[in-house]
Design a protein around this motif. Structure first.
Motif, PDB file in Angstrom:
ATOM      1  N   LEU A 343      35.694  18.681   1.923  1.00 48.94           N
ATOM      2  CA  LEU A 343      34.269  18.917   1.699  1.00 48.94           C
ATOM      3  C   LEU A 343      33.497  18.737   3.003  1.00 48.94           C
ATOM      4  O   LEU A 343      33.704  17.760   3.726  1.00 48.94           O
ATOM      5  N   ALA A 344      32.606  19.674   3.304  1.00 45.85           N
ATOM      6  CA  ALA A 344      31.705  19.498   4.438  1.00 45.85           C
ATOM      7  C   ALA A 344      30.656  18.455   4.058  1.00 45.85           C
ATOM      8  O   ALA A 344      30.100  18.506   2.955  1.00 45.85           O
ATOM      9  N   LYS A 345      30.395  17.505   4.934  1.00 46.91           N
ATOM     10  CA  LYS A 345      29.495  16.388   4.616  1.00 46.91           C
ATOM     11  C   LYS A 345      28.118  16.630   5.230  1.00 46.91           C
ATOM     12  O   LYS A 345      27.991  16.812   6.447  1.00 46.91           O
ATOM     13  N   LEU A 346      27.096  16.645   4.383  1.00 42.52           N
ATOM     14  CA  LEU A 346      25.715  16.767   4.830  1.00 42.52           C
ATOM     15  C   LEU A 346      24.918  15.598   4.263  1.00 42.52           C
ATOM     16  O   LEU A 346      25.357  14.951   3.304  1.00 42.52           O
ATOM     17  N   GLU A 347      23.750  15.331   4.820  1.00 43.48           N
ATOM     18  CA  GLU A 347      23.014  14.142   4.419  1.00 43.48           C
ATOM     19  C   GLU A 347      21.513  14.403   4.409  1.00 43.48           C
ATOM     20  O   GLU A 347      20.987  15.124   5.265  1.00 43.48           O
ATOM     21  N   LEU A 348      20.844  13.838   3.404  1.00 39.05           N
ATOM     22  CA  LEU A 348      19.383  13.817   3.363  1.00 39.05           C
ATOM     23  C   LEU A 348      18.942  12.372   3.574  1.00 39.05           C
ATOM     24  O   LEU A 348      19.424  11.469   2.893  1.00 39.05           O
ATOM     25  N   THR A 349      18.024  12.165   4.504  1.00 40.96           N
ATOM     26  CA  THR A 349      17.649  10.791   4.861  1.00 40.96           C
ATOM     27  C   THR A 349      16.150  10.519   4.771  1.00 40.96           C
ATOM     28  O   THR A 349      15.743   9.373   4.634  1.00 40.96           O
ATOM     29  N   GLU A 350      15.329  11.550   4.829  1.00 37.70           N
ATOM     30  CA  GLU A 350      13.880  11.339   4.851  1.00 37.70           C
ATOM     31  C   GLU A 350      13.330  11.151   3.445  1.00 37.70           C
ATOM     32  O   GLU A 350      13.495  12.033   2.587  1.00 37.70           O
ATOM     33  N   ASN A 351      12.697  10.032   3.186  1.00 36.45           N
ATOM     34  CA  ASN A 351      12.137   9.758   1.865  1.00 36.45           C
ATOM     35  C   ASN A 351      10.828  10.525   1.706  1.00 36.45           C
ATOM     36  O   ASN A 351       9.807  10.165   2.267  1.00 36.45           O
ATOM     37  N   VAL A 352      10.878  11.605   0.921  1.00 38.92           N
ATOM     38  CA  VAL A 352       9.721  12.489   0.793  1.00 38.92           C
ATOM     39  C   VAL A 352       8.702  11.971  -0.207  1.00 38.92           C
ATOM     40  O   VAL A 352       7.617  12.528  -0.348  1.00 38.92           O
ATOM     41  N   ARG A 353       9.040  10.911  -0.930  1.00 36.79           N
ATOM     42  CA  ARG A 353       8.095  10.367  -1.903  1.00 36.79           C
ATOM     43  C   ARG A 353       7.006   9.518  -1.242  1.00 36.79           C
ATOM     44  O   ARG A 353       5.964   9.252  -1.822  1.00 36.79           O
ATOM     45  N   LEU A 354       7.295   9.067  -0.040  1.00 36.03           N
ATOM     46  CA  LEU A 354       6.354   8.172   0.632  1.00 36.03           C
ATOM     47  C   LEU A 354       5.196   8.949   1.237  1.00 36.03           C
ATOM     48  O   LEU A 354       5.391  10.006   1.841  1.00 36.03           O
ATOM     49  N   LYS A 355       4.032   8.431   1.062  1.00 36.40           N
ATOM     50  CA  LYS A 355       2.860   9.039   1.664  1.00 36.40           C
ATOM     51  C   LYS A 355       2.783   8.639   3.130  1.00 36.40           C
ATOM     52  O   LYS A 355       3.119   7.533   3.510  1.00 36.40           O
ATOM     53  N   LYS A 356       2.311   9.561   3.919  1.00 35.61           N
ATOM     54  CA  LYS A 356       2.169   9.258   5.347  1.00 35.61           C
ATOM     55  C   LYS A 356       1.145   8.136   5.539  1.00 35.61           C
ATOM     56  O   LYS A 356       0.074   8.154   4.953  1.00 35.61           O
ATOM     57  N   GLY A 357       1.517   7.198   6.366  1.00 33.36           N
ATOM     58  CA  GLY A 357       0.603   6.096   6.635  1.00 33.36           C
ATOM     59  C   GLY A 357       0.705   4.955   5.654  1.00 33.36           C
ATOM     60  O   GLY A 357       0.022   3.941   5.799  1.00 33.36           O
ATOM     61  N   ASP A 358       1.561   5.095   4.605  1.00 33.02           N
ATOM     62  CA  ASP A 358       1.707   4.026   3.622  1.00 33.02           C
ATOM     63  C   ASP A 358       2.768   3.055   4.147  1.00 33.02           C
ATOM     64  O   ASP A 358       3.953   3.167   3.843  1.00 33.02           O
ATOM     65  N   GLU A 359       2.355   2.122   4.955  1.00 32.62           N
ATOM     66  CA  GLU A 359       3.289   1.242   5.652  1.00 32.62           C
ATOM     67  C   GLU A 359       4.077   0.362   4.695  1.00 32.62           C
ATOM     68  O   GLU A 359       5.267   0.127   4.883  1.00 32.62           O
ATOM     69  N   LYS A 360       3.437  -0.128   3.623  1.00 34.24           N
ATOM     70  CA  LYS A 360       4.103  -1.022   2.681  1.00 34.24           C
ATOM     71  C   LYS A 360       5.267  -0.309   1.980  1.00 34.24           C
ATOM     72  O   LYS A 360       6.387  -0.829   1.918  1.00 34.24           O
ATOM     73  N   ASN A 361       5.021   0.913   1.461  1.00 38.32           N
ATOM     74  CA  ASN A 361       6.079   1.650   0.765  1.00 38.32           C
ATOM     75  C   ASN A 361       7.186   2.073   1.723  1.00 38.32           C
ATOM     76  O   ASN A 361       8.361   2.106   1.359  1.00 38.32           O
ATOM     77  N   THR A 362       6.799   2.435   2.931  1.00 36.44           N
ATOM     78  CA  THR A 362       7.800   2.839   3.919  1.00 36.44           C
ATOM     79  C   THR A 362       8.746   1.681   4.216  1.00 36.44           C
ATOM     80  O   THR A 362       9.968   1.852   4.293  1.00 36.44           O
ATOM     81  N   LYS A 363       8.181   0.501   4.368  1.00 35.50           N
ATOM     82  CA  LYS A 363       8.995  -0.684   4.650  1.00 35.50           C
ATOM     83  C   LYS A 363       9.925  -0.995   3.492  1.00 35.50           C
ATOM     84  O   LYS A 363      11.106  -1.314   3.681  1.00 35.50           O
ATOM     85  N   PHE A 364       9.415  -0.885   2.264  1.00 30.48           N
ATOM     86  CA  PHE A 364      10.223  -1.179   1.089  1.00 30.48           C
ATOM     87  C   PHE A 364      11.379  -0.180   0.957  1.00 30.48           C
ATOM     88  O   PHE A 364      12.508  -0.550   0.625  1.00 30.48           O
ATOM     89  N   ALA A 365      11.094   1.111   1.236  1.00 29.60           N
ATOM     90  CA  ALA A 365      12.148   2.131   1.163  1.00 29.60           C
ATOM     91  C   ALA A 365      13.261   1.838   2.160  1.00 29.60           C
ATOM     92  O   ALA A 365      14.446   1.968   1.856  1.00 29.60           O
ATOM     93  N   LYS A 366      12.879   1.429   3.363  1.00 32.09           N
ATOM     94  CA  LYS A 366      13.882   1.096   4.372  1.00 32.09           C
ATOM     95  C   LYS A 366      14.706  -0.116   3.959  1.00 32.09           C
ATOM     96  O   LYS A 366      15.910  -0.188   4.218  1.00 32.09           O
TER      97      LYS A 366
END
Length: 387
Positions: A343-366
């Motif tokens: 199987l060829a391996k591909l990856e999605l890494t960017e959390n598209v649910r997070l709003k830009k500038g939402d530092e709290k949610n971004t930190k929690f996702a990480k």
């Protein structure tokens, strides 16, 4: 000729019979048309609508229409078909358990009209201005259902959604569609998409399905669980779609699909198979599908040469093994399968649910991603909880 003999006095020859106002026409029909004796289209439309309003028997309606095609003097009846084709096809729409008309439904009605025309001594319905029928070759209900999507609507949706793809999503989309459009350019026809929650996995998978279906091709969508299947367009569980038998963990069987069946013909025509939450599946389920497709397609390629896209997140649920522990779960997951290396391996890494500038949610996702990869460090929680 009957109309000409009835309305023209004293013709002395066939040529004279076809001569109207000093112009000799090549055919009797052209001469009749020049005399204004052909019934106009509005009259036939009115007749058809009277039949529609007084009966719900669509087969009888198609029989009557076929008789009109053969015995009427209307030159081009394509306008009538285009205006009332939904009425001619409504019973086939009901039989297929669909809500929207599509080309396959209309072809069912055209096939029936063509047969009635032949019974009346006529020829091809194309000579009356109607679209061509299939010529007697009708698809199964399974194939009809998988081709029942509105292609124009899907094309418009695909055009809009492809503009929303981020770089990683675009890479997955282009890689899969490249395999669909030109399989021989790639070493692998299988792709595994590693995607954490919130990275737009379902969005990309549905876009792939819509793209293939908008081209009039068949794309099958399955998932390892019923809940996950509801997220995919036209999704079903893998067991239901492919008739995968219940198996003990240490055995491998083929799916309950035999050659020369409707299901086998559906798989033969399929261009893309999407399997979501594949990390939950027992590796023997995947092997069963692989064995079955190789048999149906009469080749020894992975998944019978079909473009196969599977997706999941190893941070989530692995196969559930009765009385088993971590060792057994790992032993029966897809990474332990013979097909993993292919199987060829591909990856999605960017959390598209997070709003830009939402530092709290971004930190929690990480933090969640770090927890899943054991790169924990310090986890900070709100509301006074300690790390």
């Amino acid at each position: 000729m009957r109309l000409l003999l009835t309305h023209k006095k004293g013709p002395k020859s066939y040529e004279d019979l076809r001569t109207i106002d000093g112009v000799m026409y090549e055919t009797n029909r052209e001469a009749v048309k020049a005399l204004g004796l052909l019934t106009d289209e509005a009259t036939w439309k009115e007749t058809i609508m009277d039949i529609i309003n007084h009966t719900n028997d669509r087969k009888q309606l198609r029989e009557t229409y076929a008789s009109m095609l053969v015995f009427s003097d209307l030159e081009d009846q394509s306008g009538i078909w285009e205006e009332v084709k939904d009425y001619f096809s409504s019973d086939y729409l009901h039989i297929a358990n669909l809500t929207d008309y599509n080309d396959e439904i209309y072809l069912d009605a055209l096939d029936d009209i063509q047969q009635h025309v032949l019974n009346c001594g006529g020829g091809s319905i194309t000579q009356y201005g109607l679209p061509a029928s299939r010529g007697g070759v009708r698809p199964s209900n399974l194939i009809r259902r998988e081709k029942a999507y509105n292609k124009q609507r899907l094309k418009e949706s695909v055009e809009e959604k492809t503009k929303l793809l981020n770089d990683k999503q675009r890479q997955v989309y282009d890689s899969v569609m490249g395999r669909v459009e030109n399989r021989h350019r790639y070493r692998n026809n299988g792709v595994f998409v590693n995607a954490a929650g919130g990275t737009g996995k379902s969005f990309v998978l549905n876009l792939l399905l819509d793209t293939v279906r908008s081209q009039g091709e068949i794309a099958l969508a399955v998932a390892s669980s019923g809940i996950a299947a509801t997220v995919l367009s036209g999704g079903r569980t893998a067991h239901n779609m492919f008739k995968i038998p219940l198996m003990e963990y240490d055995e491998t069987k083929s799916c309950s699909v035999k050659k020369n069946t409707e299901m086998a013909r559906l798989l033969q025509q399929t261009q893309l198979i999407v399997w979501d939450e594949v990390v939950m599946a027992n590796r023997n389920m995947l092997a069963a599908l692989d064995i079955t497709l190789r048999d149906i397609m009469d080749n020894d390629e992975f998944m019978g040469g079909k473009v196969f896209v599977c997706a999941g997140d190893f941070r989530q649920i692995l196969p559930v093994i009765r009385n088993g522990g971590k060792t057994e779960e790992l032993a029966y997951c897809i990474k332990s399968s013979y097909m993993w290396d292919g199987l060829a391996k591909l990856e999605l890494t960017e959390n598209v649910r997070l709003k830009k500038g939402d530092e709290k949610n971004t930190k929690f996702a990480k933090q969640l991603l770090a927890l899943g990869t054991r790169d924990v460090g310090e986890l900070f929680f709100e509301k006074g909880l300690t790390h």
